[in-house]
Design an enzyme around this catalytic site. Structure first.
Site, PDB file in Angstrom:
ATOM      1  N   ASP A  48       0.836  -1.203   0.000  1.00 45.89           N
ATOM      2  CA  ASP A  48       0.000   0.000   0.000  1.00 45.89           C
ATOM      3  C   ASP A  48       0.866   1.247   0.000  1.00 45.89           C
ATOM      4  O   ASP A  48       0.371   2.368  -0.084  1.00 45.89           O
ATOM      5  CB  ASP A  48      -1.002   0.003   1.155  1.00 45.89           C
ATOM      6  CG  ASP A  48      -0.355  -0.088   2.531  1.00 45.89           C
ATOM      7  OD1 ASP A  48       0.890  -0.143   2.609  1.00 45.89           O
ATOM      8  OD2 ASP A  48      -1.102  -0.102   3.533  1.00 45.89           O
ATOM      9  N   SER A  49       2.202   1.044   0.033  1.00 45.11           N
ATOM     10  CA  SER A  49       3.138   2.141  -0.203  1.00 45.11           C
ATOM     11  C   SER A  49       2.944   2.747  -1.582  1.00 45.11           C
ATOM     12  O   SER A  49       3.462   3.831  -1.871  1.00 45.11           O
ATOM     13  CB  SER A  49       4.583   1.650  -0.053  1.00 45.11           C
ATOM     14  OG  SER A  49       4.800   0.480  -0.829  1.00 45.11           O
ATOM     15  N   ASP A  87      -0.942  -6.169  -0.208  1.00 44.09           N
ATOM     16  CA  ASP A  87      -1.341  -5.545   1.054  1.00 44.09           C
ATOM     17  C   ASP A  87      -2.850  -5.346   1.116  1.00 44.09           C
ATOM     18  O   ASP A  87      -3.475  -4.935   0.131  1.00 44.09           O
ATOM     19  CB  ASP A  87      -0.692  -4.159   1.193  1.00 44.09           C
ATOM     20  CG  ASP A  87       0.594  -4.192   1.990  1.00 44.09           C
ATOM     21  OD1 ASP A  87       0.827  -5.184   2.709  1.00 44.09           O
ATOM     22  OD2 ASP A  87       1.371  -3.231   1.885  1.00 44.09           O
ATOM     23  N   LYS A 117      -1.241  -9.486   2.874  1.00 43.86           N
ATOM     24  CA  LYS A 117      -0.504  -9.027   4.065  1.00 43.86           C
ATOM     25  C   LYS A 117      -1.351  -8.019   4.818  1.00 43.86           C
ATOM     26  O   LYS A 117      -1.998  -7.171   4.192  1.00 43.86           O
ATOM     27  CB  LYS A 117       0.839  -8.387   3.682  1.00 43.86           C
ATOM     28  CG  LYS A 117       1.655  -7.902   4.896  1.00 43.86           C
ATOM     29  CD  LYS A 117       3.052  -7.458   4.518  1.00 43.86           C
ATOM     30  CE  LYS A 117       3.079  -6.096   3.866  1.00 43.86           C
ATOM     31  NZ  LYS A 117       2.658  -5.000   4.797  1.00 43.86           N
ATOM     32  N   GLU A 119      -1.439  -5.599   8.710  1.00 44.35           N
ATOM     33  CA  GLU A 119      -0.614  -5.061   9.789  1.00 44.35           C
ATOM     34  C   GLU A 119      -1.236  -5.317  11.160  1.00 44.35           C
ATOM     35  O   GLU A 119      -2.456  -5.264  11.323  1.00 44.35           O
ATOM     36  CB  GLU A 119      -0.442  -3.550   9.604  1.00 44.35           C
ATOM     37  CG  GLU A 119       0.261  -3.175   8.310  1.00 44.35           C
ATOM     38  CD  GLU A 119       0.402  -1.662   8.148  1.00 44.35           C
ATOM     39  OE1 GLU A 119       0.936  -1.249   7.102  1.00 44.35           O
ATOM     40  OE2 GLU A 119      -0.022  -0.901   9.047  1.00 44.35           O
ATOM     41  N   GLU A 186       9.353  -4.257  10.607  1.00 48.16           N
ATOM     42  CA  GLU A 186       9.770  -2.962  10.069  1.00 48.16           C
ATOM     43  C   GLU A 186      10.269  -2.037  11.175  1.00 48.16           C
ATOM     44  O   GLU A 186       9.595  -1.844  12.186  1.00 48.16           O
ATOM     45  CB  GLU A 186       8.620  -2.288   9.310  1.00 48.16           C
ATOM     46  CG  GLU A 186       9.006  -0.946   8.705  1.00 48.16           C
ATOM     47  CD  GLU A 186       7.989  -0.384   7.738  1.00 48.16           C
ATOM     48  OE1 GLU A 186       8.196   0.747   7.245  1.00 48.16           O
ATOM     49  OE2 GLU A 186       6.965  -1.060   7.468  1.00 48.16           O
TER      50      GLU A 186
END
Length: 279
Positions: A48-49, A87, A117, A119, A186
């Site tokens: 999602d970056s 993501d 993925k 978080e 991270e």
């Protein structure tokens, strides 16, 4: 395993056992995905970056399911060997377990990816369990989790104090118990990342988490030096393509303005006989 055989969750987990490092890079489009795939990168992350890198947002928070699916499709068309992980964007899995499973399923069905993925640790454990029960492989993400940047107080190293370090270790174990097959760490102190790596049976993939993780991931645009200005401490620039691109574009502009491009070698011909018949 042949060099062109698809990387699977089993292969990734076997890498940890064998002590063979896992390579992961971000991809947001077909061309880069194909390039990275041909280069032998194990895992491609449609992060999602892309909100920052491709769409020009200040954070990952505005990224939508539609954004992730659109770019995920493109990456999957370019990757024939690498495992593609997509993501799950902000608020696509936090509301309810049912929402998490539905959105994870939509990503898998519409993109052709091999995993998703998300978080968080304890907060998302139930969602991870449910997604895995639905037959969808999950990669976890701990430490600096960009979707929670406001609650974390900004982009800074996580787990430096005892309480935070213990939570990160506990969360990693919980993600393993919940069925995640790998976890991204991270912006975590290197020795804490080593302790996490040694404490769980699933692979850890570090970004700003030191050399002791089972694998590494970077944003490809950072690695290639495509953006001038700020570069995170954990990024190594293997090229400076921004400078090369700027020079190439400046040269193109100059030649066009001077009418040096296109030349005869870039142009197509027509016979004088045909031209003479035109009126």
């Amino acid at each position: 395993m042949s060099s062109n055989k698809r990387i699977t969750t089993t292969v990734i987990q076997e890498r940890k056992v064998a002590g063979k490092a896992i390579t992961m890079l971000t991809a947001y489009d077909f061309s880069m995905a194909k390039f990275l795939d041909d280069a032998g990168v194990d895992m491609l992350l449609v992060g999602d970056s892309l909100g920052n890198v491709v769409l020009g947002y200040d954070s990952t928070l505005p990224v939508t399911m539609e954004d992730m699916i659109h770019h995920g499709k493109a990456v999957c068309r370019g990757a024939k060997r690498a495992m593609v992980v997509v993501d799950m964007p902000f608020m696509s899995y936090q509301v309810s377990t049912e929402q998490a499973v539905a959105n994870a399923g939509r990503i898998m069905k519409e993109t052709g990816a091999q995993a998703v993925k998300l978080e968080g640790g304890q907060e998302v454990a139930d969602a991870v369990k449910a997604i895995v029960r639905a037959g969808i492989p999950v990669v976890g993400h701990l430490g600096l989790t960009p979707q929670s940047v406001h609650s974390l107080g900004g982009f800074k190293v996580q787990g430096k104090e005892e309480k935070g370090a213990q939570k990160l270790l506990d969360d990693a174990k919980l993600l393993e118990e919940s069925g995640a097959f790998a976890v991204v760490l991270e912006c975590v102190p290197a020795l804490l990342a080593q302790k996490v790596t040694d404490s769980i049976a699933i692979p850890t993939i570090g970004i700003g988490a030191g050399v002791y993780c089972d694998g590494q991931v970077l944003v490809t645009n950072d690695l290639l030096g495509l953006f001038p200005g700020f570069t995170p401490k954990f990024v190594k620039q293997y090229a400076n393509l921004h400078t090369q691109l700027a020079q190439a574009i400046a040269e193109y502009r100059k030649e066009v303005e001077e009418r040096a491009f296109p030349g005869a070698e870039h142009s197509f011909k027509i016979s004088d006989e045909v031209l003479e018949k035109l009126y």
